[in-house]
Write a protein that holds these residues in place. Structure first.
Motif, PDB file in Angstrom:
ATOM      1  N   TRP A   9       0.808  -1.217   0.000  1.00  0.00           N
ATOM      2  CA  TRP A   9       0.000   0.000   0.000  1.00  0.00           C
ATOM      3  C   TRP A   9       0.836   1.260   0.000  1.00  0.00           C
ATOM      4  O   TRP A   9       0.483   2.237  -0.673  1.00  0.00           O
ATOM      5  CB  TRP A   9      -0.983  -0.026   1.165  1.00  0.00           C
ATOM      6  CG  TRP A   9      -1.953  -1.151   1.021  1.00  0.00           C
ATOM      7  CD1 TRP A   9      -2.062  -2.245   1.837  1.00  0.00           C
ATOM      8  CD2 TRP A   9      -2.916  -1.346  -0.020  1.00  0.00           C
ATOM      9  NE1 TRP A   9      -3.045  -3.091   1.374  1.00  0.00           N
ATOM     10  CE2 TRP A   9      -3.589  -2.561   0.227  1.00  0.00           C
ATOM     11  CE3 TRP A   9      -3.283  -0.614  -1.145  1.00  0.00           C
ATOM     12  CZ2 TRP A   9      -4.597  -3.052  -0.582  1.00  0.00           C
ATOM     13  CZ3 TRP A   9      -4.289  -1.106  -1.967  1.00  0.00           C
ATOM     14  CH2 TRP A   9      -4.935  -2.302  -1.682  1.00  0.00           C
TER      15      TRP A   9
ATOM     16  N   VAL B 288      -5.433   5.349   5.986  1.00  0.00           N
ATOM     17  CA  VAL B 288      -5.100   6.253   7.096  1.00  0.00           C
ATOM     18  C   VAL B 288      -3.784   5.827   7.742  1.00  0.00           C
ATOM     19  O   VAL B 288      -2.900   6.652   7.993  1.00  0.00           O
ATOM     20  CB  VAL B 288      -6.238   6.286   8.145  1.00  0.00           C
ATOM     21  CG1 VAL B 288      -5.793   6.990   9.420  1.00  0.00           C
ATOM     22  CG2 VAL B 288      -7.471   6.947   7.569  1.00  0.00           C
ATOM     23  N   ASP B 289      -3.636   4.542   7.991  1.00  0.00           N
ATOM     24  CA  ASP B 289      -2.419   4.021   8.619  1.00  0.00           C
ATOM     25  C   ASP B 289      -1.187   4.311   7.768  1.00  0.00           C
ATOM     26  O   ASP B 289      -0.167   4.781   8.282  1.00  0.00           O
ATOM     27  CB  ASP B 289      -2.565   2.513   8.840  1.00  0.00           C
ATOM     28  CG  ASP B 289      -1.316   1.907   9.429  1.00  0.00           C
ATOM     29  OD1 ASP B 289      -1.002   2.219  10.603  1.00  0.00           O
ATOM     30  OD2 ASP B 289      -0.629   1.136   8.714  1.00  0.00           O
ATOM     31  N   ARG B 290      -1.262   4.041   6.477  1.00  0.00           N
ATOM     32  CA  ARG B 290      -0.098   4.237   5.605  1.00  0.00           C
ATOM     33  C   ARG B 290       0.237   5.713   5.416  1.00  0.00           C
ATOM     34  O   ARG B 290       1.408   6.080   5.377  1.00  0.00           O
ATOM     35  CB  ARG B 290      -0.301   3.584   4.237  1.00  0.00           C
ATOM     36  CG  ARG B 290      -0.375   2.064   4.236  1.00  0.00           C
ATOM     37  CD  ARG B 290       0.674   1.413   5.139  1.00  0.00           C
ATOM     38  NE  ARG B 290       0.691  -0.013   5.036  1.00  0.00           N
ATOM     39  CZ  ARG B 290      -0.118  -0.850   5.668  1.00  0.00           C
ATOM     40  NH1 ARG B 290      -1.060  -0.399   6.457  1.00  0.00           N
ATOM     41  NH2 ARG B 290      -0.001  -2.154   5.514  1.00  0.00           N
TER      42      ARG B 290
ATOM     43  N   ALA C 287      -8.451  -0.212   1.571  1.00  0.00           N
ATOM     44  CA  ALA C 287      -9.433   0.003   2.635  1.00  0.00           C
ATOM     45  C   ALA C 287      -9.106   1.309   3.358  1.00  0.00           C
ATOM     46  O   ALA C 287      -7.933   1.675   3.495  1.00  0.00           O
ATOM     47  CB  ALA C 287      -9.413  -1.161   3.617  1.00  0.00           C
ATOM     48  N   SER C 288     -10.128   2.002   3.823  1.00  0.00           N
ATOM     49  CA  SER C 288      -9.915   3.315   4.437  1.00  0.00           C
ATOM     50  C   SER C 288      -9.017   3.248   5.673  1.00  0.00           C
ATOM     51  O   SER C 288      -8.182   4.132   5.877  1.00  0.00           O
ATOM     52  CB  SER C 288     -11.255   3.970   4.779  1.00  0.00           C
ATOM     53  OG  SER C 288     -11.990   3.157   5.654  1.00  0.00           O
ATOM     54  N   ASN C 289      -9.142   2.199   6.488  1.00  0.00           N
ATOM     55  CA  ASN C 289      -8.290   2.098   7.677  1.00  0.00           C
ATOM     56  C   ASN C 289      -6.824   1.887   7.296  1.00  0.00           C
ATOM     57  O   ASN C 289      -5.919   2.422   7.936  1.00  0.00           O
ATOM     58  CB  ASN C 289      -8.775   0.994   8.622  1.00  0.00           C
ATOM     59  CG  ASN C 289      -8.742  -0.379   7.997  1.00  0.00           C
ATOM     60  OD1 ASN C 289      -9.030  -0.561   6.808  1.00  0.00           O
ATOM     61  ND2 ASN C 289      -8.400  -1.373   8.795  1.00  0.00           N
ATOM     62  N   LEU C 290      -6.571   1.129   6.236  1.00  0.00           N
ATOM     63  CA  LEU C 290      -5.193   0.944   5.771  1.00  0.00           C
ATOM     64  C   LEU C 290      -4.641   2.233   5.183  1.00  0.00           C
ATOM     65  O   LEU C 290      -3.470   2.568   5.391  1.00  0.00           O
ATOM     66  CB  LEU C 290      -5.120  -0.171   4.717  1.00  0.00           C
ATOM     67  CG  LEU C 290      -5.284  -1.585   5.241  1.00  0.00           C
ATOM     68  CD1 LEU C 290      -5.370  -2.584   4.086  1.00  0.00           C
ATOM     69  CD2 LEU C 290      -4.136  -1.943   6.161  1.00  0.00           C
TER      70      LEU C 290
ATOM     71  N   LYS D  32      -0.207   8.076   7.620  1.00  0.00           N
ATOM     72  CA  LYS D  32       0.464   8.476   8.866  1.00  0.00           C
ATOM     73  C   LYS D  32       1.891   7.938   8.904  1.00  0.00           C
ATOM     74  O   LYS D  32       2.827   8.638   9.291  1.00  0.00           O
ATOM     75  CB  LYS D  32      -0.317   7.980  10.076  1.00  0.00           C
ATOM     76  CG  LYS D  32      -1.575   8.742  10.346  1.00  0.00           C
ATOM     77  CD  LYS D  32      -2.306   8.181  11.552  1.00  0.00           C
ATOM     78  CE  LYS D  32      -3.614   8.914  11.787  1.00  0.00           C
ATOM     79  NZ  LYS D  32      -4.383   8.339  12.904  1.00  0.00           N
TER      80      LYS D  32
ATOM     81  N   TYR E   8      -7.215  12.233   0.120  1.00  0.00           N
ATOM     82  CA  TYR E   8      -7.706  10.964   0.662  1.00  0.00           C
ATOM     83  C   TYR E   8      -8.703  10.318  -0.299  1.00  0.00           C
ATOM     84  O   TYR E   8      -8.599   9.130  -0.614  1.00  0.00           O
ATOM     85  CB  TYR E   8      -8.347  11.260   2.031  1.00  0.00           C
ATOM     86  CG  TYR E   8      -8.869  10.073   2.754  1.00  0.00           C
ATOM     87  CD1 TYR E   8      -8.030   9.291   3.540  1.00  0.00           C
ATOM     88  CD2 TYR E   8     -10.208   9.724   2.676  1.00  0.00           C
ATOM     89  CE1 TYR E   8      -8.520   8.188   4.238  1.00  0.00           C
ATOM     90  CE2 TYR E   8     -10.706   8.624   3.368  1.00  0.00           C
ATOM     91  CZ  TYR E   8      -9.853   7.864   4.137  1.00  0.00           C
ATOM     92  OH  TYR E   8     -10.337   6.778   4.815  1.00  0.00           O
TER      93      TYR E   8
END
Length: 144
Positions: free
Chosen positions: A20, A51-53, A46-49, A55, A35
């Motif tokens: 990702w 956001v994580d990447r 996926a939206s959670n991935l 950051k 975004y």
């Protein structure tokens, strides 16, 4: 950051070697910077991935972010000099794949491969870096 080893390849992979992160960096090179634009990528992150990447890439100094001048809810992500320096690596990975794997590539990849082929290495790398810096200056100027 805790390192598993002092091997340069291992360190690189720990920083940006996941699928990702590299695709987000590719998307930024190709003009995506919000975004919602990243979510539209053909790979369907996926939206959670995402956001994580985002950051993670910011914490490593590969990406930075600026709020949109018109709508502060919109953030524009852009590559730092460290991130821009990843261009030749991504270009060579794409060249290798095109040479050895016979598939029809999606439009985004075709567009980047087309730009890569316009100039022979290492010229394509420096040319694209200059092109990206122009895009970046415009983005920053518009949102200051």
């Amino acid at each position: 950051m805790k390192l598993r080893s002092n091997c340069p390849l291992n360190i690189f992979l720990d920083l940006v070697g996941d699928k990702w992160s590299l695709l987000i960096i590719r998307d930024i090179f190709m003009g995506a910077n919000t975004y919602s634009q990243f979510l539209k990528s053909p790979e369907k992150i996926a939206s959670n991935l995402l956001v994580d990447r985002l950051k993670k890439l910011q914490s490593y100094g590969i990406l930075n972010v600026i709020a949109d001048k018109q709508d502060s809810k919109i953030k524009h992500y852009y590559l730092t000099e460290k991130g821009i320096d990843l261009y030749p690596i991504l270009a060579e990975m794409m060249n290798w794949t095109q040479k050895h794997i016979k598939v029809d590539f999606h439009t985004l990849s075709e567009e980047m491969l087309s730009e890569i082929k316009q100039l022979e290495p290492p010229k394509h790398s420096e040319n694209y870096r200059k092109k990206y810096r122009v895009k970046l200056e415009k983005l920053l100027t518009e949102n200051q």
